[in-house]
Design a protein around this motif. Structure first.
Motif, PDB file in Angstrom:
ATOM      1  N   PHE A  90      -4.275  38.044  74.548  1.00 43.61           N
ATOM      2  CA  PHE A  90      -4.847  38.985  73.445  1.00 43.61           C
ATOM      3  C   PHE A  90      -4.687  39.618  72.301  1.00 43.61           C
ATOM      4  O   PHE A  90      -5.812  39.429  71.514  1.00 43.61           O
ATOM      5  CB  PHE A  90      -4.989  40.368  74.665  1.00 43.61           C
ATOM      6  N   VAL A  91      -3.362  39.754  72.085  1.00 47.03           N
ATOM      7  CA  VAL A  91      -3.349  40.312  70.922  1.00 47.03           C
ATOM      8  C   VAL A  91      -3.416  38.819  69.361  1.00 47.03           C
ATOM      9  O   VAL A  91      -4.141  38.771  68.828  1.00 47.03           O
ATOM     10  CB  VAL A  91      -1.496  39.850  71.195  1.00 47.03           C
ATOM     11  N   ARG A  92      -2.950  37.629  70.115  1.00 43.82           N
ATOM     12  CA  ARG A  92      -3.413  36.145  69.720  1.00 43.82           C
ATOM     13  C   ARG A  92      -5.109  36.072  69.574  1.00 43.82           C
ATOM     14  O   ARG A  92      -5.601  35.644  67.954  1.00 43.82           O
ATOM     15  CB  ARG A  92      -3.436  35.409  70.610  1.00 43.82           C
ATOM     16  N   ASN A  93      -6.187  36.497  70.287  1.00 47.87           N
ATOM     17  CA  ASN A  93      -7.119  36.277  69.904  1.00 47.87           C
ATOM     18  C   ASN A  93      -7.989  37.551  68.926  1.00 47.87           C
ATOM     19  O   ASN A  93      -9.038  37.918  68.516  1.00 47.87           O
ATOM     20  CB  ASN A  93      -8.208  36.345  71.136  1.00 47.87           C
ATOM     21  N   VAL A  94      -7.530  38.706  69.510  1.00 52.74           N
ATOM     22  CA  VAL A  94      -8.249  40.209  69.458  1.00 52.74           C
ATOM     23  C   VAL A  94      -7.241  40.175  67.525  1.00 52.74           C
ATOM     24  O   VAL A  94      -8.512  41.038  66.593  1.00 52.74           O
ATOM     25  CB  VAL A  94      -7.680  41.137  70.236  1.00 52.74           C
ATOM     26  N   PHE A  95      -5.943  40.175  67.234  1.00 46.11           N
ATOM     27  CA  PHE A  95      -5.201  40.251  66.047  1.00 46.11           C
ATOM     28  C   PHE A  95      -4.813  39.169  65.176  1.00 46.11           C
ATOM     29  O   PHE A  95      -3.975  39.398  64.286  1.00 46.11           O
ATOM     30  CB  PHE A  95      -4.273  41.429  66.143  1.00 46.11           C
ATOM     31  N   SER A  96      -5.395  38.113  65.835  1.00 43.54           N
ATOM     32  CA  SER A  96      -5.156  36.757  65.427  1.00 43.54           C
ATOM     33  C   SER A  96      -3.488  36.932  64.910  1.00 43.54           C
ATOM     34  O   SER A  96      -3.279  36.085  63.876  1.00 43.54           O
ATOM     35  CB  SER A  96      -5.628  36.174  63.348  1.00 43.54           C
ATOM     36  N   GLY A  97      -2.505  37.592  66.086  1.00 41.51           N
ATOM     37  CA  GLY A  97      -1.249  36.845  65.635  1.00 41.51           C
ATOM     38  C   GLY A  97      -0.936  36.929  67.537  1.00 41.51           C
ATOM     39  O   GLY A  97      -1.496  36.547  68.342  1.00 41.51           O
ATOM     40  N   SER A  98       0.310  36.526  67.004  1.00 38.64           N
ATOM     41  CA  SER A  98       1.045  36.074  68.587  1.00 38.64           C
ATOM     42  C   SER A  98       1.926  37.363  68.674  1.00 38.64           C
ATOM     43  O   SER A  98       3.455  37.923  67.939  1.00 38.64           O
ATOM     44  CB  SER A  98       1.284  34.892  68.237  1.00 38.64           C
ATOM     45  N   ILE A  99       3.077  36.900  69.356  1.00 38.53           N
ATOM     46  CA  ILE A  99       4.268  37.714  70.141  1.00 38.53           C
ATOM     47  C   ILE A  99       5.473  36.396  69.357  1.00 38.53           C
ATOM     48  O   ILE A  99       5.496  35.381  70.034  1.00 38.53           O
ATOM     49  CB  ILE A  99       4.280  38.168  72.015  1.00 38.53           C
ATOM     50  N   ARG A 100       5.751  36.658  68.919  1.00 35.04           N
ATOM     51  CA  ARG A 100       7.231  35.816  67.936  1.00 35.04           C
ATOM     52  C   ARG A 100       8.156  35.563  69.124  1.00 35.04           C
ATOM     53  O   ARG A 100       8.777  36.078  69.676  1.00 35.04           O
ATOM     54  CB  ARG A 100       7.886  36.685  66.584  1.00 35.04           C
ATOM     55  N   GLY A 101       7.946  34.635  69.547  1.00 37.11           N
ATOM     56  CA  GLY A 101       8.891  33.948  70.418  1.00 37.11           C
ATOM     57  C   GLY A 101       9.011  34.007  71.860  1.00 37.11           C
ATOM     58  O   GLY A 101       9.819  33.437  73.078  1.00 37.11           O
ATOM     59  N   GLY A 102       7.626  34.238  71.994  1.00 36.28           N
ATOM     60  CA  GLY A 102       6.795  34.724  73.441  1.00 36.28           C
ATOM     61  C   GLY A 102       7.001  33.297  74.651  1.00 36.28           C
ATOM     62  O   GLY A 102       7.802  33.940  75.474  1.00 36.28           O
ATOM     63  N   PHE A 103       6.325  32.255  73.595  1.00 36.65           N
ATOM     64  CA  PHE A 103       6.563  31.130  74.856  1.00 36.65           C
ATOM     65  C   PHE A 103       8.420  30.936  75.147  1.00 36.65           C
ATOM     66  O   PHE A 103       8.422  30.129  75.990  1.00 36.65           O
ATOM     67  CB  PHE A 103       6.084  29.967  73.820  1.00 36.65           C
ATOM     68  N   GLU A 104       9.459  30.875  73.898  1.00 36.10           N
ATOM     69  CA  GLU A 104      10.841  30.936  75.057  1.00 36.10           C
ATOM     70  C   GLU A 104      11.188  31.593  75.459  1.00 36.10           C
ATOM     71  O   GLU A 104      12.120  31.386  76.673  1.00 36.10           O
ATOM     72  CB  GLU A 104      11.517  30.067  73.071  1.00 36.10           C
ATOM     73  N   ILE A 105      10.945  32.825  75.790  1.00 32.36           N
ATOM     74  CA  ILE A 105      11.104  33.957  76.286  1.00 32.36           C
ATOM     75  C   ILE A 105      10.838  34.237  77.933  1.00 32.36           C
ATOM     76  O   ILE A 105      11.454  33.692  78.748  1.00 32.36           O
ATOM     77  CB  ILE A 105      10.889  35.253  75.829  1.00 32.36           C
ATOM     78  N   MET A 119       2.891  37.287  84.175  1.00 26.32           N
ATOM     79  CA  MET A 119       1.779  37.609  83.974  1.00 26.32           C
ATOM     80  C   MET A 119       1.449  38.459  82.891  1.00 26.32           C
ATOM     81  O   MET A 119       0.283  38.225  81.811  1.00 26.32           O
ATOM     82  CB  MET A 119       1.064  38.726  85.490  1.00 26.32           C
ATOM     83  N   PHE A 120       2.182  39.717  82.589  1.00 26.19           N
ATOM     84  CA  PHE A 120       1.659  41.149  81.615  1.00 26.19           C
ATOM     85  C   PHE A 120       1.706  40.591  80.208  1.00 26.19           C
ATOM     86  O   PHE A 120       1.204  40.977  79.545  1.00 26.19           O
ATOM     87  CB  PHE A 120       2.258  42.073  82.467  1.00 26.19           C
ATOM     88  N   PHE A 121       3.220  39.876  80.028  1.00 32.36           N
ATOM     89  CA  PHE A 121       3.684  39.173  79.064  1.00 32.36           C
ATOM     90  C   PHE A 121       2.512  38.658  78.242  1.00 32.36           C
ATOM     91  O   PHE A 121       2.024  38.123  77.360  1.00 32.36           O
ATOM     92  CB  PHE A 121       4.868  38.227  79.102  1.00 32.36           C
ATOM     93  N   ILE A 122       2.675  37.496  79.202  1.00 36.28           N
ATOM     94  CA  ILE A 122       1.268  36.164  78.356  1.00 36.28           C
ATOM     95  C   ILE A 122      -0.107  37.009  78.276  1.00 36.28           C
ATOM     96  O   ILE A 122      -0.755  36.773  77.916  1.00 36.28           O
ATOM     97  CB  ILE A 122       1.346  34.805  79.814  1.00 36.28           C
ATOM     98  N   SER A 123      -0.596  37.631  79.109  1.00 40.82           N
ATOM     99  CA  SER A 123      -1.933  38.706  78.917  1.00 40.82           C
ATOM    100  C   SER A 123      -2.016  39.105  77.762  1.00 40.82           C
ATOM    101  O   SER A 123      -2.878  38.993  77.386  1.00 40.82           O
ATOM    102  CB  SER A 123      -2.586  39.102  80.075  1.00 40.82           C
ATOM    103  N   TYR A 124      -0.493  39.748  77.235  1.00 36.29           N
ATOM    104  CA  TYR A 124      -0.461  40.425  76.802  1.00 36.29           C
ATOM    105  C   TYR A 124      -0.474  40.113  75.272  1.00 36.29           C
ATOM    106  O   TYR A 124      -1.084  39.993  73.976  1.00 36.29           O
ATOM    107  CB  TYR A 124       0.581  41.985  76.373  1.00 36.29           C
ATOM    108  N   ASP A 125       0.073  38.412  75.127  1.00 37.14           N
ATOM    109  CA  ASP A 125       0.048  37.796  73.820  1.00 37.14           C
ATOM    110  C   ASP A 125      -1.094  37.086  73.847  1.00 37.14           C
ATOM    111  O   ASP A 125      -1.991  36.578  72.786  1.00 37.14           O
ATOM    112  CB  ASP A 125       0.749  35.982  74.488  1.00 37.14           C
TER     113      ASP A 125
END
Length: 181
Positions: free
Chosen positions: A38-53, A30-36
């Motif tokens: 947040f980062v995607r919407n605020v910083f226009s980025g994403s955790i690399r490999g987040g979906f696979e992890i 839950m925290f991992f997805i929420s952080y991802d």
């Protein structure tokens, strides 16, 4: 029979540890997805490999460690409507037959999933995420462990049904008391 009672209490602790592992995994996911998000919407980025992890590590950690606890809690359907309409002798015979079939099928699942896990270990199975290979084979061992714990739970149910006249598909009755030991 006191030894069986002690063994089942130890087994219950193992099941609760599995529930904790699953619960912590849900929180981490839950925290991992929420952080991802947040980062995607605020910083226009994403955790690399987040979906696979999440897919390859966290989801199996949510499901398999708690499987034996869920099975023993009685929330899974077990032909209760049909069982209530049968006589005591027929009910006990049907429960023994079901338990033996379940034990056979679970033994096969444990055997084949263990072979699959060992094959993954030999091959060092991994998955790519963000340009890095992450090992996947350690999680393969959760499958035979989960089904072995369900197998053990069924052994305790079988022992309970051998000891007590009233047949049941659970080791612990609805009031939370251990029966048959």
């Amino acid at each position: 029979m006191e030894g069986v009672l002690k063994a089942y209490k130890v087994f219950q602790y193992l099941k609760v540890i599995g529930v904790w592992v699953s619960g912590i995994s849900v929180l981490v996911m839950m925290f991992f997805i929420s952080y991802d998000v947040f980062v995607r919407n605020v910083f226009s980025g994403s955790i690399r490999g987040g979906f696979e992890i999440v897919q390859n590590y966290l989801m199996p950690l949510v499901v398999f460690p708690s499987l034996a606890y869920v099975y023993s809690s009685g929330v899974l359907p077990k032909m209760d409507l049909i069982m209530d309409k049968l006589g005591a002798r027929m009910k006990k015979g049907l429960i023994f037959m079901m338990l033996l079939i379940e034990l056979f099928i679970l033994a096969l699942i444990v055997q084949f999933s263990w072979e699959f896990a060992m094959n993954g270990l030999e091959r060092k199975t991994a998955f790519p995420a963000a340009g890095t290979m992450y090992p996947l084979y350690p999680l393969f061992f959760m499958i035979p462990i989960a089904f072995a714990m369900i197998f053990i739970e069924n052994i305790f149910i079988l022992i309970r049904n051998l000891k007590e006249e009233k047949a049941s598909l659970l080791v612990i009755d609805k009031s939370g008391e251990l029966e048959g030991f």
